[in-house]
Motif scaffolding. Structure first.
Motif, PDB file in Angstrom:
ATOM      1  N   UNK A  69       0.867  -1.183   0.000  1.00  0.00           N
ATOM      2  CA  UNK A  69       0.000   0.000   0.000  1.00  0.00           C
ATOM      3  C   UNK A  69       0.898   1.226   0.000  1.00  0.00           C
ATOM      4  N   UNK A  70       0.629   2.199  -0.881  1.00  0.00           N
ATOM      5  CA  UNK A  70       1.364   3.453  -0.842  1.00  0.00           C
ATOM      6  C   UNK A  70       0.399   4.626  -0.877  1.00  0.00           C
ATOM      7  N   UNK A  71       0.594   5.567   0.051  1.00  0.00           N
ATOM      8  CA  UNK A  71      -0.157   6.820   0.103  1.00  0.00           C
ATOM      9  C   UNK A  71       0.701   7.901  -0.526  1.00  0.00           C
ATOM     10  N   UNK A  72       0.197   8.524  -1.576  1.00  0.00           N
ATOM     11  CA  UNK A  72       0.998   9.428  -2.392  1.00  0.00           C
ATOM     12  C   UNK A  72       0.229  10.721  -2.624  1.00  0.00           C
ATOM     13  N   UNK A  73       0.797  11.607  -3.405  1.00  0.00           N
ATOM     14  CA  UNK A  73       0.204  12.910  -3.682  1.00  0.00           C
ATOM     15  C   UNK A  73      -0.102  13.037  -5.167  1.00  0.00           C
ATOM     16  N   UNK A  74      -0.777  14.137  -5.561  1.00  0.00           N
ATOM     17  CA  UNK A  74      -0.990  14.415  -6.977  1.00  0.00           C
ATOM     18  C   UNK A  74       0.340  14.848  -7.562  1.00  0.00           C
ATOM     19  N   UNK A 131       5.866  -2.820   2.917  1.00  0.00           N
ATOM     20  CA  UNK A 131       4.516  -3.275   3.225  1.00  0.00           C
ATOM     21  C   UNK A 131       3.545  -2.119   3.097  1.00  0.00           C
ATOM     22  N   UNK A 132       3.828  -1.028   3.825  1.00  0.00           N
ATOM     23  CA  UNK A 132       3.056   0.211   3.740  1.00  0.00           C
ATOM     24  C   UNK A 132       4.038   1.352   3.530  1.00  0.00           C
ATOM     25  N   UNK A 133       3.840   2.110   2.466  1.00  0.00           N
ATOM     26  CA  UNK A 133       4.683   3.259   2.189  1.00  0.00           C
ATOM     27  C   UNK A 133       3.881   4.547   2.254  1.00  0.00           C
ATOM     28  N   UNK A 134       4.471   5.568   2.851  1.00  0.00           N
ATOM     29  CA  UNK A 134       3.874   6.902   2.858  1.00  0.00           C
ATOM     30  C   UNK A 134       4.867   7.823   2.170  1.00  0.00           C
ATOM     31  N   UNK A 135       4.509   8.273   0.977  1.00  0.00           N
ATOM     32  CA  UNK A 135       5.389   9.164   0.240  1.00  0.00           C
ATOM     33  C   UNK A 135       5.057  10.618   0.547  1.00  0.00           C
ATOM     34  N   UNK A 136       3.798  10.989   0.382  1.00  0.00           N
ATOM     35  CA  UNK A 136       3.351  12.330   0.775  1.00  0.00           C
ATOM     36  C   UNK A 136       1.899  12.236   1.225  1.00  0.00           C
ATOM     37  N   UNK A 137       1.708  12.204   2.549  1.00  0.00           N
ATOM     38  CA  UNK A 137       0.375  12.110   3.128  1.00  0.00           C
ATOM     39  C   UNK A 137       0.400  12.750   4.509  1.00  0.00           C
ATOM     40  N   UNK A 138      -0.773  13.098   5.020  1.00  0.00           N
ATOM     41  CA  UNK A 138      -0.859  13.759   6.318  1.00  0.00           C
ATOM     42  C   UNK A 138      -2.129  13.319   7.051  1.00  0.00           C
ATOM     43  N   UNK A 160       8.090   5.866   5.915  1.00  0.00           N
ATOM     44  CA  UNK A 160       7.514   7.204   5.806  1.00  0.00           C
ATOM     45  C   UNK A 160       8.603   8.136   5.319  1.00  0.00           C
ATOM     46  N   UNK A 161       8.336   8.851   4.224  1.00  0.00           N
ATOM     47  CA  UNK A 161       9.352   9.718   3.630  1.00  0.00           C
ATOM     48  C   UNK A 161       8.737  11.072   3.275  1.00  0.00           C
ATOM     49  N   UNK A 162       9.612  12.064   3.119  1.00  0.00           N
ATOM     50  CA  UNK A 162       9.303  13.431   2.690  1.00  0.00           C
ATOM     51  C   UNK A 162       8.823  14.319   3.832  1.00  0.00           C
ATOM     52  N   UNK A 163       9.307  15.554   3.871  1.00  0.00           N
ATOM     53  CA  UNK A 163       8.888  16.493   4.922  1.00  0.00           C
ATOM     54  C   UNK A 163       7.399  16.793   4.912  1.00  0.00           C
ATOM     55  N   UNK A 164       6.736  16.599   3.764  1.00  0.00           N
ATOM     56  CA  UNK A 164       5.299  16.860   3.686  1.00  0.00           C
ATOM     57  C   UNK A 164       4.473  15.783   4.379  1.00  0.00           C
ATOM     58  N   UNK A 165       5.086  14.667   4.722  1.00  0.00           N
ATOM     59  CA  UNK A 165       4.380  13.588   5.427  1.00  0.00           C
ATOM     60  C   UNK A 165       4.354  13.919   6.917  1.00  0.00           C
ATOM     61  N   UNK A 166       3.192  14.350   7.407  1.00  0.00           N
ATOM     62  CA  UNK A 166       3.084  14.865   8.771  1.00  0.00           C
ATOM     63  C   UNK A 166       1.860  14.283   9.480  1.00  0.00           C
ATOM     64  N   UNK A 167       1.945  14.278  10.810  1.00  0.00           N
ATOM     65  CA  UNK A 167       0.823  13.870  11.671  1.00  0.00           C
ATOM     66  C   UNK A 167       0.303  12.482  11.300  1.00  0.00           C
TER      67      UNK A 167
END
Length: 360
Positions: free
Chosen positions: A146-151, A180-187, A205-212
């Motif tokens: 599963x990956x949570x990403x941005x536009x 397993x679970x990736x967070x590229x840019x999510x909050x 979890x990666x990128x400064x935009x990934x918060x909270x």
């Protein structure tokens, strides 16, 4: 509703939903899709089983309306060339959107680039729960369950208010970077009560935009790094997680804002249980979690596990990966499974083993 259909042997997508046009013919963005249910279908040997595209393009470039109230439940997806489910643009309106109880196996191929089982770009108000994901393959450094990403290209459109819970994810090992679970840019999202086994990164979890981001009560087994934070942002919390027998590090924090971390059980990492800018926490433990039957991949807690009654409560968690209520006996356990003395209401009679009597 798209229900009880079979898709097999397709060189392209099983179900393709396009909002606002396609490619050079992208429309003015007036269209949308809502209240759509895709359930009880079978996909075998297709490119991508279910693809919802155009949402981010119509929003960011054409002012259109992303889909909402999308439900993808109880589908069986196997042997894809690309990913299993791809969504690009999802609004949080009405009853929300769901991806539930799907079985995804053998996703991608070793020569196919950029494969993730669930590729989720700029999704809002989505709940992903009770899915089984087993084996994701790719030729490049994706390979996520599963990956949570941005536009793409626009940090104004991050995934937001997503719940990832009670999923079982196994064998995401592509090029030593499968997650397993990736967070590229999510909050503002929640990752809890998941079982993750044999992935290069259990949770990354990666990128400064990934918060909270709240990571609670996950059980992560036999991964290179159990939880890996790389250049991530503010507000990440790591509580009540079991991270067992990592091949490198249990919890690894690199070039990131220091997460809030405590009440974890990290044990058996080959190099270090904790590495980098991470605070172990005064209530964390480094002892064998004592699973019921590790040899048969039963990662429920035994009655004498040090993880029983050793966690901290979280208001957003009311049941474990099996649906058992949390807490039992007043205190939550560490990990995805809450120990209970009885089995009534949770398993069938054929599943009852080693019944013991507990005196009150």
């Amino acid at each position: 509703t798209i229900d009880r259909c079979s898709f097999k042997g397709l060189v392209d997508n099983g179900i393709l939903i396009v909002i606002g046009g396609w490619g050079s013919e992208l429309g003015n963005g007036d269209g949308t899709v809502y209240a759509l249910t895709i359930e009880n279908n079978t996909f075998d040997i297709v490119k991508t089983a279910i693809s919802v595209v155009g949402g981010e393009a119509t929003i960011t470039s054409h002012g259109g309306i992303a889909p909402y109230e999308l439900t993808i439940d109880d589908n069986i997806i196997s042997n894809t060339n690309g990913g299993a489910i791809s969504i690009r643009g999802l609004r949080n309106i009405g009853r929300g959107s769901y991806i539930r109880r799907n079985t995804l196996t053998n996703i991608g191929t070793p020569d196919q680039p950029n494969v993730n089982a669930l590729q989720l770009n700029w999704v809002n108000g989505l709940t992903i729960e009770d899915n089984l994901i087993d084996t994701v393959r790719t030729s490049q450094t994706d390979g996520c369950g599963i990956i949570l990403d941005y536009a793409w290209g626009n940090n104004s459109y991050l995934s937001d208010n997503v719940v990832v819970r009670r999923n079982t994810i196994k064998n995401c090992t592509a090029l030593e970077n499968g997650r397993g679970i990736g967070v590229w840019k999510a909050k503002n999202s929640f990752i809890y009560s998941n079982l993750i086994i044999n992935c290069s990164k259990g949770i990354k979890i990666a990128n400064p935009e990934s918060t909270n981001l709240m990571c609670y009560n996950n059980t992560i087994i036999d991964c290179d790094n159990g939880i890996f934070l790389h250049n991530s942002g503010n507000g990440t919390a790591l509580y009540n997680n079991i991270i067992y027998q990592s091949n490198i590090y249990g919890i690894y924090v690199l070039k990131s804002v220091v997460p809030i971390s405590d009440y974890n059980c990290v044990y058996g990492s080959i190099i270090n249980n904790y590495q980098g800018d991470v605070i172990k926490g005064n209530n964390s433990i480094e002892r064998n979690p004592a699973f019921k039957n590790e040899a048969n991949s039963n990662y429920q807690l035994s009655i004498d596990s040090p993880c029983v009654d050793s966690g901290i409560s979280a208001s957003f968690i009311t049941s474990d990966i099996l649906g058992k209520p949390i807490p039992y006996n007043g205190f939550p356990d560490i990990g995805a499974y809450e120990w209970h003395p009885g089995t009534t209401g949770f398993v069938t009679p054929a599943q009852v083993q080693n019944l013991r009597m507990i005196a009150n």
